[in-house]
Design a protein around this motif. Structure first.
Motif, PDB file in Angstrom:
ATOM      1  N   ILE A   1     -10.265   4.926 -72.287  1.00 56.75           N
ATOM      2  CA  ILE A   1     -10.155   4.986 -73.667  1.00 56.75           C
ATOM      3  C   ILE A   1      -9.011   5.961 -74.259  1.00 56.75           C
ATOM      4  CG2 ILE A   1     -11.317   5.526 -76.011  1.00 56.75           C
ATOM      5  CD1 ILE A   1     -14.053   4.873 -74.199  1.00 56.75           C
ATOM      6  N   LEU A   2      -8.088   5.310 -74.666  1.00 51.24           N
ATOM      7  CA  LEU A   2      -6.737   6.030 -74.894  1.00 51.24           C
ATOM      8  C   LEU A   2      -6.410   6.269 -76.415  1.00 51.24           C
ATOM      9  CD1 LEU A   2      -4.508   4.011 -72.405  1.00 51.24           C
ATOM     10  CD2 LEU A   2      -5.360   6.393 -72.092  1.00 51.24           C
ATOM     11  N   PRO A   3      -5.943   7.281 -76.707  1.00 52.69           N
ATOM     12  CA  PRO A   3      -5.447   7.372 -78.195  1.00 52.69           C
ATOM     13  C   PRO A   3      -4.388   6.424 -78.393  1.00 52.69           C
ATOM     14  CG  PRO A   3      -4.231   9.201 -77.072  1.00 52.69           C
ATOM     15  CD  PRO A   3      -5.210   8.156 -75.898  1.00 52.69           C
ATOM     16  N   LYS A   4      -4.728   5.812 -79.919  1.00 54.44           N
ATOM     17  CA  LYS A   4      -3.783   4.923 -80.532  1.00 54.44           C
ATOM     18  C   LYS A   4      -3.652   3.561 -79.555  1.00 54.44           C
ATOM     19  CE  LYS A   4      -1.863   8.954 -82.945  1.00 54.44           C
ATOM     20  NZ  LYS A   4      -0.715  10.021 -83.252  1.00 54.44           N
ATOM     21  N   ALA A   5      -4.512   3.181 -79.072  1.00 56.98           N
ATOM     22  CA  ALA A   5      -4.410   2.259 -78.242  1.00 56.98           C
ATOM     23  C   ALA A   5      -5.643   1.185 -78.243  1.00 56.98           C
ATOM     24  CB  ALA A   5      -4.551   2.643 -76.727  1.00 56.98           C
ATOM     25  N   PHE A   6      -5.537  -0.129 -77.801  1.00 57.25           N
ATOM     26  CA  PHE A   6      -6.392  -0.995 -77.631  1.00 57.25           C
ATOM     27  C   PHE A   6      -7.816  -0.521 -76.857  1.00 57.25           C
ATOM     28  CE2 PHE A   6      -4.364  -5.392 -78.501  1.00 57.25           C
ATOM     29  CZ  PHE A   6      -4.257  -4.853 -79.766  1.00 57.25           C
ATOM     30  N   THR A   7      -9.150  -0.436 -77.383  1.00 56.02           N
ATOM     31  CA  THR A   7     -10.300  -0.327 -76.545  1.00 56.02           C
ATOM     32  C   THR A   7     -11.098  -1.548 -76.502  1.00 56.02           C
ATOM     33  OG1 THR A   7     -10.243   2.085 -77.150  1.00 56.02           O
ATOM     34  CG2 THR A   7     -12.159   0.997 -76.414  1.00 56.02           C
ATOM     35  N   ARG A   8     -11.242  -2.064 -75.376  1.00 50.86           N
ATOM     36  CA  ARG A   8     -11.941  -3.242 -75.290  1.00 50.86           C
ATOM     37  C   ARG A   8     -13.362  -3.158 -75.208  1.00 50.86           C
ATOM     38  NH1 ARG A   8     -11.309  -8.794 -75.637  1.00 50.86           N
ATOM     39  NH2 ARG A   8      -9.163  -8.200 -74.970  1.00 50.86           N
ATOM     40  N   PHE A   9     -14.259  -3.896 -76.037  1.00 49.49           N
ATOM     41  CA  PHE A   9     -15.689  -3.410 -75.972  1.00 49.49           C
ATOM     42  C   PHE A   9     -16.312  -4.719 -75.658  1.00 49.49           C
ATOM     43  CE2 PHE A   9     -14.349  -4.768 -80.459  1.00 49.49           C
ATOM     44  CZ  PHE A   9     -15.286  -5.908 -80.587  1.00 49.49           C
ATOM     45  N   ARG A  10     -17.491  -4.682 -75.142  1.00 43.98           N
ATOM     46  CA  ARG A  10     -18.325  -5.730 -74.556  1.00 43.98           C
ATOM     47  C   ARG A  10     -19.970  -5.607 -75.146  1.00 43.98           C
ATOM     48  NH1 ARG A  10     -14.818  -8.020 -71.159  1.00 43.98           N
ATOM     49  NH2 ARG A  10     -13.080  -6.747 -70.086  1.00 43.98           N
ATOM     50  N   MET A  11     -20.348  -6.700 -75.314  1.00 43.92           N
ATOM     51  CA  MET A  11     -21.841  -6.761 -75.620  1.00 43.92           C
ATOM     52  C   MET A  11     -22.382  -7.935 -75.289  1.00 43.92           C
ATOM     53  SD  MET A  11     -23.832  -4.674 -77.711  1.00 43.92           S
ATOM     54  CE  MET A  11     -25.423  -4.713 -78.552  1.00 43.92           C
ATOM     55  N   PRO A  12     -23.677  -7.608 -74.456  1.00 49.23           N
ATOM     56  CA  PRO A  12     -24.357  -9.078 -74.137  1.00 49.23           C
ATOM     57  C   PRO A  12     -25.364  -9.737 -75.207  1.00 49.23           C
ATOM     58  CG  PRO A  12     -25.378  -6.943 -73.285  1.00 49.23           C
ATOM     59  CD  PRO A  12     -24.253  -6.536 -74.032  1.00 49.23           C
ATOM     60  N   TRP A  13     -25.380 -10.868 -75.124  1.00 50.34           N
ATOM     61  CA  TRP A  13     -25.773 -11.641 -76.446  1.00 50.34           C
ATOM     62  C   TRP A  13     -26.553 -12.861 -75.756  1.00 50.34           C
ATOM     63  CZ3 TRP A  13     -23.030 -15.520 -80.218  1.00 50.34           C
ATOM     64  CH2 TRP A  13     -24.116 -15.781 -81.057  1.00 50.34           C
ATOM     65  N   ARG A  14     -28.080 -12.983 -76.107  1.00 53.30           N
ATOM     66  CA  ARG A  14     -28.505 -13.979 -75.925  1.00 53.30           C
ATOM     67  C   ARG A  14     -28.766 -14.960 -77.098  1.00 53.30           C
ATOM     68  NH1 ARG A  14     -33.828 -12.474 -72.871  1.00 53.30           N
ATOM     69  NH2 ARG A  14     -34.105 -11.106 -74.581  1.00 53.30           N
TER      70      ARG A  14
ATOM     71  N   SER B   1      -7.261   2.604 -83.439  1.00 50.07           N
ATOM     72  CA  SER B   1      -6.862   3.349 -84.788  1.00 50.07           C
ATOM     73  C   SER B   1      -5.832   4.266 -84.759  1.00 50.07           C
ATOM     74  CB  SER B   1      -8.437   4.285 -84.843  1.00 50.07           C
ATOM     75  OG  SER B   1      -7.949   5.212 -85.942  1.00 50.07           O
ATOM     76  N   GLY B   2      -5.198   4.446 -85.691  1.00 47.44           N
ATOM     77  CA  GLY B   2      -3.772   5.150 -85.747  1.00 47.44           C
ATOM     78  C   GLY B   2      -4.141   6.645 -85.821  1.00 47.44           C
ATOM     79  N   PHE B   3      -5.318   7.109 -85.730  1.00 50.91           N
ATOM     80  CA  PHE B   3      -5.732   8.224 -86.127  1.00 50.91           C
ATOM     81  C   PHE B   3      -6.237   8.851 -84.575  1.00 50.91           C
ATOM     82  CE2 PHE B   3      -5.928   6.815 -90.192  1.00 50.91           C
ATOM     83  CZ  PHE B   3      -4.979   7.806 -90.977  1.00 50.91           C
TER      84      PHE B   3
ATOM     85  N   LEU C   1       6.647   4.668 -83.116  1.00 51.31           N
ATOM     86  CA  LEU C   1       5.769   5.785 -83.731  1.00 51.31           C
ATOM     87  C   LEU C   1       4.459   5.384 -83.478  1.00 51.31           C
ATOM     88  CD1 LEU C   1       7.858   5.506 -87.207  1.00 51.31           C
ATOM     89  CD2 LEU C   1       8.204   7.282 -85.521  1.00 51.31           C
ATOM     90  N   PRO C   2       3.563   5.840 -82.720  1.00 47.20           N
ATOM     91  CA  PRO C   2       2.521   5.529 -82.304  1.00 47.20           C
ATOM     92  C   PRO C   2       1.344   5.773 -83.513  1.00 47.20           C
ATOM     93  CG  PRO C   2       3.276   7.013 -80.572  1.00 47.20           C
ATOM     94  CD  PRO C   2       4.353   6.910 -81.806  1.00 47.20           C
ATOM     95  N   GLY C   3       0.662   4.737 -83.839  1.00 44.34           N
ATOM     96  CA  GLY C   3      -0.239   4.648 -84.618  1.00 44.34           C
ATOM     97  C   GLY C   3       0.099   4.168 -86.548  1.00 44.34           C
ATOM     98  N   TYR C   4       1.521   4.367 -86.594  1.00 46.75           N
ATOM     99  CA  TYR C   4       2.218   3.956 -87.748  1.00 46.75           C
ATOM    100  C   TYR C   4       2.351   2.338 -88.080  1.00 46.75           C
ATOM    101  CZ  TYR C   4       3.069   8.740 -89.244  1.00 46.75           C
ATOM    102  OH  TYR C   4       3.096  10.134 -89.841  1.00 46.75           O
ATOM    103  N   GLU C   5       2.391   2.165 -89.248  1.00 42.49           N
ATOM    104  CA  GLU C   5       2.812   0.606 -89.504  1.00 42.49           C
ATOM    105  C   GLU C   5       3.895   0.049 -88.739  1.00 42.49           C
ATOM    106  OE1 GLU C   5       2.577   0.520 -93.842  1.00 42.49           O
ATOM    107  OE2 GLU C   5       4.606   1.400 -93.649  1.00 42.49           O
ATOM    108  N   GLY C   6       3.666  -1.117 -88.253  1.00 43.75           N
ATOM    109  CA  GLY C   6       4.450  -1.580 -87.565  1.00 43.75           C
ATOM    110  C   GLY C   6       6.236  -1.864 -88.080  1.00 43.75           C
ATOM    111  N   ASN C   7       6.461  -1.906 -89.324  1.00 43.14           N
ATOM    112  CA  ASN C   7       7.750  -1.834 -89.804  1.00 43.14           C
ATOM    113  C   ASN C   7       8.214  -0.728 -89.838  1.00 43.14           C
ATOM    114  OD1 ASN C   7       9.013  -1.444 -92.931  1.00 43.14           O
ATOM    115  ND2 ASN C   7       9.530  -3.543 -91.937  1.00 43.14           N
ATOM    116  N   MET C   8       7.747   0.536 -89.406  1.00 43.30           N
ATOM    117  CA  MET C   8       8.569   1.663 -89.414  1.00 43.30           C
ATOM    118  C   MET C   8       8.988   1.784 -87.924  1.00 43.30           C
ATOM    119  SD  MET C   8       6.092   4.486 -91.397  1.00 43.30           S
ATOM    120  CE  MET C   8       7.252   5.821 -91.562  1.00 43.30           C
ATOM    121  N   ASN C   9       8.628   1.176 -87.154  1.00 47.63           N
ATOM    122  CA  ASN C   9       8.906   1.073 -85.672  1.00 47.63           C
ATOM    123  C   ASN C   9      10.479   0.443 -85.457  1.00 47.63           C
ATOM    124  OD1 ASN C   9       6.516   1.986 -83.811  1.00 47.63           O
ATOM    125  ND2 ASN C   9       5.871   1.394 -85.848  1.00 47.63           N
TER     126      ASN C   9
END
Length: 422
Positions: free
Chosen positions: A352-365, A325-327, A249-257
């Motif tokens: 960038i997919l719905p109800k999937a991981f999105t990897r983000f990156r930020m440069p930091w000095r 996000s489950g939304f 069940l995409p986006g729903y809490e794991g126990n329901m799957n």
């Protein structure tokens, strides 16, 4: 321009060394070449030992390098039980958005059953015109769909509800979480074949484990994007993930799957099973409890640098993490290096997919100064990941599930990274 000048010219976007995300956007290769993240050296002139003799022969099933055996799940069995407990994905050791099947988190209520797929059946009955029984061979003949989507236990990150910040890795705190490519039969096809009666508004999904784990599912979700998953990341789903078939069940809490799915009963109302009343309900400060809070909220976590890691001296670093996000889709992730006083927008890796991981990156000095790193996700519904203070003020500390507050990592002057409440 010298590399030193190129590094100095990078545009700050927030306090404490956060730089503009363009360094990670398409077309930034020149900038990366001018401002390397690590000190590189020329290739050594000598020939390494592994080039001097033939390597290993072919194998019938691939294995990872023995030098990577330290990348493991954190297993926690429930005392006094057989096979009950959980194992957490080491998200701090992974990259991209796909979790290897062997590192996908697990949650079991009575161990992993050894099921013969040739004997396994899925019963569809209740408020339907035609009760049906499906063998695995029959299910495999139906049209299938593939979707890359996350799965998260509703108890994930719950350790941060405590009075003291737990000192663990990112996976130790947030590792009841994974993202896979799931392939299976849309549940709507099977329900339409059975002929759901007008009064059928809910389902009871039951597993074939010794606990007969079961949950109620809204018919609207079942008809929307629910899948009977048979494959995970391209191969047959593993026993720990519900072999030979699980409800997804995409986006729903794991126990329901529900794993090891054996029965779907169409009902008029929720069944109010033990697994959705004694557990997986949300206790409010008033003493009342919320039921059926199914979708997982917008959330993110920085995985590098993160808990129990150590920075290797001052310089230009890459902050990396995942948001979900489950939304729906993630629209934006912001990063702070000063405990939330100022924020800069991170670069998002596609797709960038719905109800999937999105990897983000930020440069930091980083300049060896004490810092507090945070990430804040915003999804396509406009929902914004809250602070811990705001979340606890709304829900209290007895609200065991759906913790999705901003994670804070403290970076000490010597480079040690720890979990803090900020």
């Amino acid at each position: 321009m010298t590399k030193r000048k190129a590094l100095d010219s990078l545009e700050p976007v927030a306090a404490n060394g956060l730089l503009h995300r363009r360094l990670f956007l398409t077309g930034s290769a020149a900038a990366l070449a001018s401002a390397p993240f690590l000190t590189v050296q020329a290739a050594p002139p000598d020939v390494p030992a592994w080039m001097k003799t033939p390597g290993l022969p072919l194998r019938v099933y691939g294995e990872r390098s023995p030098r990577e055996v330290g990348v493991q799940r954190l297993v926690g069995a429930q005392p006094g039980t057989t096979g009950s407990g959980s194992s957490r994905t080491p998200i701090e050791a992974l990259e991209g958005i796909i979790t290897p099947s062997s590192l996908h988190f697990e949650r079991h209520h009575s161990g992993v059953p050894d099921i013969d797929p040739d004997q396994h059946r899925v019963l569809l009955h209740g408020l339907v015109e035609r009760p049906l029984i499906f063998s695995m061979d029959a299910l495999a003949r139906y049209p299938m769909v593939s979707r890359i989507q996350f799965l998260e236990c509703s108890g994930n990150s719950g350790g941060n509800n405590g009075a003291e910040a737990p000192q663990q890795t990112a996976g130790g705190i947030h590792g009841l979480l994974s993202c896979s490519d799931w392939t299976g039969v849309p549940l709507a096809i099977l329900l339409e074949e059975a002929g759901v009666k007008p009064e059928g508004k809910w389902l009871l999904a039951e597993g074939a484990d010794a606990a007969a784990m079961s949950r109620s599912v809204p018919m609207a979700k079942a008809m929307d994007d629910a899948v009977l998953a048979i494959y995970q990341n391209g191969e047959r789903i593993r026993p720990e993930q519900g072999y030979p078939v699980r409800l997804f069940l995409p986006g729903y809490e794991g126990n329901m799957n529900v794993k090891w799915l054996r029965r779907i009963k169409v009902t008029a109302t929720p069944t109010m099973t033990k697994d959705e009343t004694s557990k997986y309900s949300d206790l409010l400060p008033s003493g009342r409890a919320l039921l059926f809070t199914f979708p997982m909220d917008v959330k993110s976590v920085i995985t590098a640098p993160s808990g129990l890691q150590k920075m290797q001296g001052p310089g230009l670093y890459q902050i990396s993490g995942v948001a979900w996000s489950g939304f729906g889709r993630i629209r934006r992730v912001e990063v702070s290096a000063d405990g939330g006083k100022t924020w800069g927008q991170a670069a998002l890796d596609g797709p960038i997919l719905p109800k999937a991981f999105t990897r983000f990156r930020m440069p930091w000095r980083w300049n060896n100064s004490p810092s507090v790193l945070q990430s804040r996700a915003i999804d396509e519904s406009g929902a914004v990941q809250p602070t811990r203070t705001a979340l606890l003020a709304e829900r209290g500390t007895q609200y065991r599930y759906h913790y999705h507050a901003i994670q804070s990592w403290s970076v000490a002057a010597a480079g040690e990274v720890s979990n803090v409440y900020a």
